[in-house]
Enzyme design. Structure first.
Site, PDB file in Angstrom:
ATOM      1  N   THR A  70      60.357  51.469  51.310  1.00 20.45           N
ATOM      2  CA  THR A  70      61.102  52.271  51.247  1.00 20.45           C
ATOM      3  C   THR A  70      62.067  51.275  50.067  1.00 20.45           C
ATOM      4  O   THR A  70      62.865  53.014  49.397  1.00 20.45           O
ATOM      5  CB  THR A  70      62.400  51.721  52.691  1.00 20.45           C
ATOM      6  OG1 THR A  70      61.556  51.640  53.073  1.00 20.45           O
ATOM      7  CG2 THR A  70      63.614  51.889  52.466  1.00 20.45           C
ATOM      8  N   ASN A 149      53.444  60.793  57.613  1.00 23.91           N
ATOM      9  CA  ASN A 149      53.315  59.649  58.445  1.00 23.91           C
ATOM     10  C   ASN A 149      53.106  60.046  59.845  1.00 23.91           C
ATOM     11  O   ASN A 149      52.822  59.203  60.859  1.00 23.91           O
ATOM     12  CB  ASN A 149      54.351  59.046  58.287  1.00 23.91           C
ATOM     13  CG  ASN A 149      55.540  59.465  57.813  1.00 23.91           C
ATOM     14  OD1 ASN A 149      56.913  59.880  57.359  1.00 23.91           O
ATOM     15  ND2 ASN A 149      56.579  58.649  59.059  1.00 23.91           N
ATOM     16  N   GLN A 177      51.336  55.664  53.258  1.00 24.15           N
ATOM     17  CA  GLN A 177      50.545  56.431  54.151  1.00 24.15           C
ATOM     18  C   GLN A 177      49.283  57.096  53.439  1.00 24.15           C
ATOM     19  O   GLN A 177      47.585  56.620  54.563  1.00 24.15           O
ATOM     20  CB  GLN A 177      51.187  57.771  54.913  1.00 24.15           C
ATOM     21  CG  GLN A 177      51.813  56.998  56.315  1.00 24.15           C
ATOM     22  CD  GLN A 177      51.308  55.783  57.318  1.00 24.15           C
ATOM     23  OE1 GLN A 177      50.791  55.746  57.488  1.00 24.15           O
ATOM     24  NE2 GLN A 177      52.888  55.509  57.682  1.00 24.15           N
ATOM     25  N   SER A 197      53.891  50.160  51.037  1.00 21.96           N
ATOM     26  CA  SER A 197      53.342  49.386  51.734  1.00 21.96           C
ATOM     27  C   SER A 197      52.732  48.423  52.107  1.00 21.96           C
ATOM     28  O   SER A 197      51.276  49.044  52.289  1.00 21.96           O
ATOM     29  CB  SER A 197      55.075  49.614  52.971  1.00 21.96           C
ATOM     30  OG  SER A 197      55.946  49.065  53.006  1.00 21.96           O
ATOM     31  N   ALA A 198      52.418  46.999  52.161  1.00 24.38           N
ATOM     32  CA  ALA A 198      51.116  46.224  51.848  1.00 24.38           C
ATOM     33  C   ALA A 198      51.033  46.634  54.028  1.00 24.38           C
ATOM     34  O   ALA A 198      49.751  46.519  54.051  1.00 24.38           O
ATOM     35  CB  ALA A 198      50.870  44.789  51.969  1.00 24.38           C
ATOM     36  N   HIS A 199      51.966  46.656  54.599  1.00 19.09           N
ATOM     37  CA  HIS A 199      51.916  46.305  56.472  1.00 19.09           C
ATOM     38  C   HIS A 199      50.250  47.664  56.124  1.00 19.09           C
ATOM     39  O   HIS A 199      50.682  47.647  57.662  1.00 19.09           O
ATOM     40  CB  HIS A 199      52.627  46.174  56.866  1.00 19.09           C
ATOM     41  CG  HIS A 199      53.888  47.214  57.503  1.00 19.09           C
ATOM     42  ND1 HIS A 199      54.064  47.866  58.712  1.00 19.09           N
ATOM     43  CD2 HIS A 199      54.720  47.647  56.125  1.00 19.09           C
ATOM     44  CE1 HIS A 199      55.285  48.885  58.233  1.00 19.09           C
ATOM     45  NE2 HIS A 199      55.253  48.672  56.449  1.00 19.09           N
ATOM     46  N   THR A 234      63.784  36.891  42.594  1.00 22.64           N
ATOM     47  CA  THR A 234      62.444  35.752  43.035  1.00 22.64           C
ATOM     48  C   THR A 234      61.657  36.306  43.969  1.00 22.64           C
ATOM     49  O   THR A 234      61.859  36.884  45.163  1.00 22.64           O
ATOM     50  CB  THR A 234      62.897  34.554  43.479  1.00 22.64           C
ATOM     51  OG1 THR A 234      64.130  33.928  42.880  1.00 22.64           O
ATOM     52  CG2 THR A 234      61.551  32.753  44.465  1.00 22.64           C
ATOM     53  N   CYS A 324      60.722  53.526  63.012  1.00 17.81           N
ATOM     54  CA  CYS A 324      61.621  53.594  62.206  1.00 17.81           C
ATOM     55  C   CYS A 324      63.092  54.873  62.551  1.00 17.81           C
ATOM     56  O   CYS A 324      64.397  54.654  62.768  1.00 17.81           O
ATOM     57  CB  CYS A 324      62.044  54.069  61.315  1.00 17.81           C
ATOM     58  SG  CYS A 324      60.416  53.896  60.182  1.00 17.81           S
TER      59      CYS A 324
HETATM   60  N1  PMP Z   1      57.284  56.124  54.012  1.00 18.40           N
HETATM   61  C1  PMP Z   1      56.805  56.446  54.350  1.00 18.40           C
HETATM   62  C2  PMP Z   1      55.437  57.960  54.521  1.00 18.40           C
HETATM   63  C3  PMP Z   1      56.137  55.396  55.646  1.00 18.40           C
HETATM   64  O1  PMP Z   1      54.830  55.974  56.643  1.00 18.40           O
HETATM   65  C4  PMP Z   1      57.054  54.324  55.531  1.00 18.40           C
HETATM   66  C5  PMP Z   1      56.733  53.390  57.006  1.00 18.40           C
HETATM   67  N2  PMP Z   1      56.776  54.126  58.346  1.00 18.40           N
HETATM   68  C6  PMP Z   1      57.682  54.330  54.223  1.00 18.40           C
HETATM   69  C7  PMP Z   1      57.727  54.757  53.507  1.00 18.40           C
HETATM   70  C8  PMP Z   1      58.729  53.224  54.112  1.00 18.40           C
HETATM   71  O2  PMP Z   1      57.871  51.672  54.541  1.00 18.40           O
HETATM   72  P1  PMP Z   1      58.735  50.092  54.636  1.00 18.40           P
HETATM   73  O3  PMP Z   1      59.249  50.372  55.854  1.00 18.40           O
HETATM   74  O4  PMP Z   1      57.217  48.581  54.932  1.00 18.40           O
HETATM   75  O5  PMP Z   1      60.132  49.909  53.684  1.00 18.40           O
END
Ligand code: PMP
Length: 384
Positions: A70, A149, A177, A197-199, A234, A324
């Site tokens: 994001t 996504n 994704q 995003s790493a997760h 930081t 989200c």
């Molecule tokens: N872009 C896409 C295509 C996503 O799937 C997501 C997470 N669902 C995000 C952005 C946002 O990632 P984060 O919530 O880790 O910032």
């Protein structure tokens, strides 16, 4: 509970948890401090940056660590727009970007920035003819996701890169994704900036990066001296080390391809069983190139909430689309962009598989489908 929501987030691997813990215990100093502990932390940061550069095919200086996709998306769009020449003010997004990213698009529009949206066709693929008309000489930036996504549909990134280059516009790609699921080298996409995003690939939450092509000017959204003045604050060193560990564990292109083949075979088996066991299953984007482990579908006209409650009762966690936005009952904007009526879109659920998904987990869901069918209200009851 068996987890079928890997597009929302993935469970961290043992190697990632170890990497995060090791840094929290052993390298907790501030990487900007001049003393020995600070210098040790700085080495952890530069090692992580070097790993990202090696795995993703970019230069270490092109990596800007952020709090996730994001923030990386914000930095790319606001930062590249602010650095664009005065005659280039327009920003072009796809209509199916992540919901958070579309909020940014609307915010820019409300602030007077001309914003356009590239439409998708009914099959979920980007309409390149309209895209070509929208990407003109007044465009500062085009922002496009690599893969959706919700549906998993792949977007024509290199074609749009050519259109952007032809118009002299910057290109930002949200590869959140894509990275971790498909092979990726920064130069392949022809983009100026790529976020992730790493997760989404077994890493920690709250950390990601913007890859920013060397020489491309950007104005930081969070000013500060870290990240070569491109992102202040930081550095979240434990999470950054976890991100690097997660990337390092992805394996070679061959291994990524093998995992994609494994997941799409599981997905095909699951979709076949869903269609055989449940009435009127409609799977979106099944006929176009899509990510290997995702299935976005409806079962008759059963509302997503009903279906998800029944699935949860049977021990399966899935979602109605983007995590989200799944707390609300608004129809998926992706399906709306594909021309799907609201009453159908409100029935959409997303099953997404990941690296930790096993054959046995898919078998368990398939075995539960006859029971699921008995738990669902009849079509008559739904209509009443
Ligand atoms: N872009 C896409 C295509 C996503 O799937 C997501 C997470 N669902 C995000 C952005 C946002 O990632 P984060 O919530 O880790 O910032």
């Amino acid at each position: 509970m068996i987890y079928f929501d890997h597009h929302a987030t993935t469970p961290p691997s043992g190697a990632v948890i170890d990497a995060v813990t090791a840094v929290m215990r052993g390298a907790w100093a501030n990487a900007s401090s001049q003393h020995a502990p600070g210098q040790a932390a700085k080495r952890v940061l530069s090692d992580a940056r070097a790993t990202v550069a090696r795995v993703l095919g970019c230069k270490p200086a092109e990596v800007v660590f952020t709090s996730g996709a994001t923030e990386a998306n914000h930095l790319a769009v606001r930062g590249l727009l602010a650095a664009a020449p005065a005659e280039r003010r327009r920003v072009v997004f796809s209509a199916v970007e992540h919901s958070g990213h579309l909020k940014l698009a609307r915010e820019l529009g409300d602030a007077g920035v001309p914003v356009d949206f590239m439409p998708v066709r009914a099959d979920g693929t980007l309409d390149l003819t309209v895209a070509a008309q929208l990407i003109g000489p007044d465009v500062a930036l085009v922002s496009l996701m690599a893969a959706n996504n919700e549906t998993g549909a792949l977007m024509p990134v290199t074609e749009v890169a050519a259109l952007a280059a032809g118009a002299g516009a910057r290109l930002h790609v949200d590869a959140t994704q894509w990275i971790g699921k498909r092979p990726f080298r920064f130069t392949d996409f022809g983009a100026d900036a790529v976020s992730f995003s790493a997760h989404k690939f077994q890493g920690p939450k709250g950390v990601g990066a913007l890859l920013l092509r060397q020489g491309v000017a950007i104005r930081p959204t969070v000013p500060g001296s870290q990240e070569r003045n491109r992102r202040g604050g930081t550095e979240n060193l434990p999470a950054i080390a976890g991100l690097a560990a997660a990337l390092a564990a992805l394996g070679s292109e061959v291994e990524l391809d093998a995992e994609a083949v494994r997941q799409s075979a599981l997905r095909e088996r699951l979709e076949g069983a869903l269609m055989a066991e449940l009435p009127e299953v409609r799977i979106w984007c099944a006929g176009v190139p899509r990510l290997p482990g995702v299935s976005f579908l409806r079962v008759g006209r059963w509302e997503a909430d009903v279906l998800l409650q029944r699935l949860e009762r049977l021990g399966f966690a899935a979602s109605s689309g983007a995590a989200c936005s799944s707390s609300g009952t608004a129809p998926s904007h992706v399906l709306t962009a594909m021309g799907v009526p609201d009453d159908e879109a409100l029935c959409a659920i997303r099953l997404s598989l990941g690296r930790s998904t096993t054959d046995a987990e898919v078998d368990a869901l398939i075995a539960a489908l006859p029971t699921l069918r008995t738990l669902l209200p009849t079509a008559d009851a739904v209509a009443a």
